[in-house]
Design an enzyme around this catalytic site. Sequence first.
Site, short mmCIF file in Angstrom:
data_model
loop_
_atom_site.label_atom_id
_atom_site.label_comp_id
_atom_site.label_asym_id
_atom_site.label_seq_id
_atom_site.Cartn_x
_atom_site.Cartn_y
_atom_site.Cartn_z
N CYS A 249 -7.90 -9.12 60.99
CA CYS A 249 -7.79 -10.56 60.88
C CYS A 249 -8.65 -11.55 60.58
CB CYS A 249 -6.64 -10.50 62.60
SG CYS A 249 -6.02 -12.80 62.52
N LYS B 195 -7.09 -0.66 61.42
CA LYS B 195 -6.70 -1.89 59.89
C LYS B 195 -7.67 -2.35 60.00
CE LYS B 195 -3.02 -4.50 57.62
NZ LYS B 195 -3.56 -5.71 57.66
C1 LIG Z 1 2.40 -13.93 57.73
C2 LIG Z 1 0.93 -12.82 58.13
C3 LIG Z 1 0.24 -12.17 58.68
C4 LIG Z 1 0.01 -10.68 59.06
N1 LIG Z 1 0.09 -10.37 60.26
C5 LIG Z 1 -1.11 -9.69 60.84
C6 LIG Z 1 -1.45 -9.33 61.88
O1 LIG Z 1 -0.61 -8.99 63.20
N2 LIG Z 1 -1.58 -7.16 62.30
C7 LIG Z 1 -3.03 -7.04 60.46
O2 LIG Z 1 -3.13 -6.08 60.41
N3 LIG Z 1 -2.73 -7.70 59.31
C8 LIG Z 1 -1.45 -8.57 59.03
N4 LIG Z 1 -1.56 -9.24 58.01
C9 LIG Z 1 -1.85 -8.47 57.08
C10 LIG Z 1 -0.98 -7.96 56.42
O3 LIG Z 1 -0.34 -6.91 57.24
C11 LIG Z 1 -1.07 -7.06 54.98
O4 LIG Z 1 -2.60 -6.54 55.29
C12 LIG Z 1 -1.67 -8.41 53.89
O5 LIG Z 1 -0.66 -9.19 53.81
C13 LIG Z 1 -1.45 -7.62 52.65
O6 LIG Z 1 0.13 -7.05 52.18
P1 LIG Z 1 0.48 -8.03 50.64
O7 LIG Z 1 0.47 -7.83 49.84
O8 LIG Z 1 1.14 -6.42 50.76
O9 LIG Z 1 1.32 -8.71 52.37
C14 LIG Z 1 -0.46 -10.46 57.87
C15 LIG Z 1 -0.02 -11.02 56.93
C16 LIG Z 1 0.84 -11.87 56.90
C17 LIG Z 1 1.44 -12.24 55.16
#
Ligand SMILES: Cc1cc2nc3c(=O)[nH]c(=O)nc-3n(C[C@H](O)[C@H](O)[C@H](O)COP(=O)(O)O)c2cc1C
Length: 352
Positions: free
Chosen positions: A108, A147
């Site tokens: 995060c 993660k």
């Molecule tokens: C609105 C939002 C909230 C997120 N919250 C978390 C979270 O709580 N924990 C986490 O490990 N990653 C969080 N992420 C990251 C996502 O899990 C992911 O790794 C990131 O969006 C990249 O993937 P994508 O391109 O498929 O969105 C968040 C991403 C977004 C957009």
Amino acid sequence: MQVDLLSSWRIGPVEIPTRVVLAPMAGVSVQAFRRQGRRFGAGLVCSEMVSCAGLEHRNERTLGYLRIASDEHPLAVQIFGSNPATMAEAARMVEAAGADLVDINFGCPVKKVTKTGAGATLLEDSARATAIVQAVADAVAVPVTVKMRRGVENGAQTCLELGPRLVEAGAASLTLHPRSARQMYTGEADHSLTAELVELVGVPVVASGDITSCARAQSVLATSGAAAVMVGRAAQGNPWAIREIAGDSDAEPSREEIVAELLLFVRETARELGEKRATSFLKKFYGWYLGRGRFPRQFKQELTQLGTLDEVEKRLLAAVAGAAFVLSRLEQEHAPAAEVELDLPISIYGGG
Ligand SMILES: Cc1cc2nc3c(=O)[nH]c(=O)nc-3n(C[C@H](O)[C@H](O)[C@H](O)COP(=O)(O)O)c2cc1C
């Protein structure tokens, strides 16, 4: 070579039926989102990150994140924090709540989290990061996963040094979102780093970042050797993307299906969060469901102006009357599942 995304894989003893994982997303990954993700072919779903300090203090809203429905499994609950003992205690609560996996957040990038020494900050404190993984792995019988991002600064490759150490400390799987914390969500996820990490560790690696289509998933899996892909933003208000990415069906949903899925989501979220919280929580979902050129922009805006969820339902059904039939079928087939009974003070949480 094509990877069969509908084949199963394992994290320790936990069998995961497909190679598509629904990403943890704060403010998004409620139970309704996770149940929907499972229905559309995600093999594993994850809660949003849960504060270990909030669990320690029995904060009611935080405890609400531990509500798990019986049809969500396999499911990971993600925790964040910086103190190994508190994280271990939080992991015990997560296990007691019925999670199949405990996931630890080392990714995060948000200040509110990093300033407490948690999230992506831990990428730069390998002694503390490994101590956390070890303490959590010692505390629970279920597999512990991590993660992470590539590192804090742009161009960092911290994940390649830290990853193997986290596995040594007890991590049974690693998910890599190969952007730096500084990048937030700009630029591109560099999955050549995912490929390097796969070479360095003997546990399954999950590739997260910019997986938006079946073609992209196939190319990332083929070039990185990752065990699975994780889908985040592409699945927001668009569960059909999960089906397409899994290689199951690329059929475009009808207007009736879209509105019915949205209405089911509204009803389930209202039950989960309570009407008041759900009303503001849901606003962003109207644009996500009805966007992508599916409905006029003005219609989405109109929904966000309505004061009650009842009005939202009526307006949606007035626009697409045929959705009522699809919705009643969905509700019959997917009645709310029983939840694990928790010995925790969350009885008055949410809408009941
Ligand atoms: C609105 C939002 C909230 C997120 N919250 C978390 C979270 O709580 N924990 C986490 O490990 N990653 C969080 N992420 C990251 C996502 O899990 C992911 O790794 C990131 O969006 C990249 O993937 P994508 O391109 O498929 O969105 C968040 C991403 C977004 C957009």
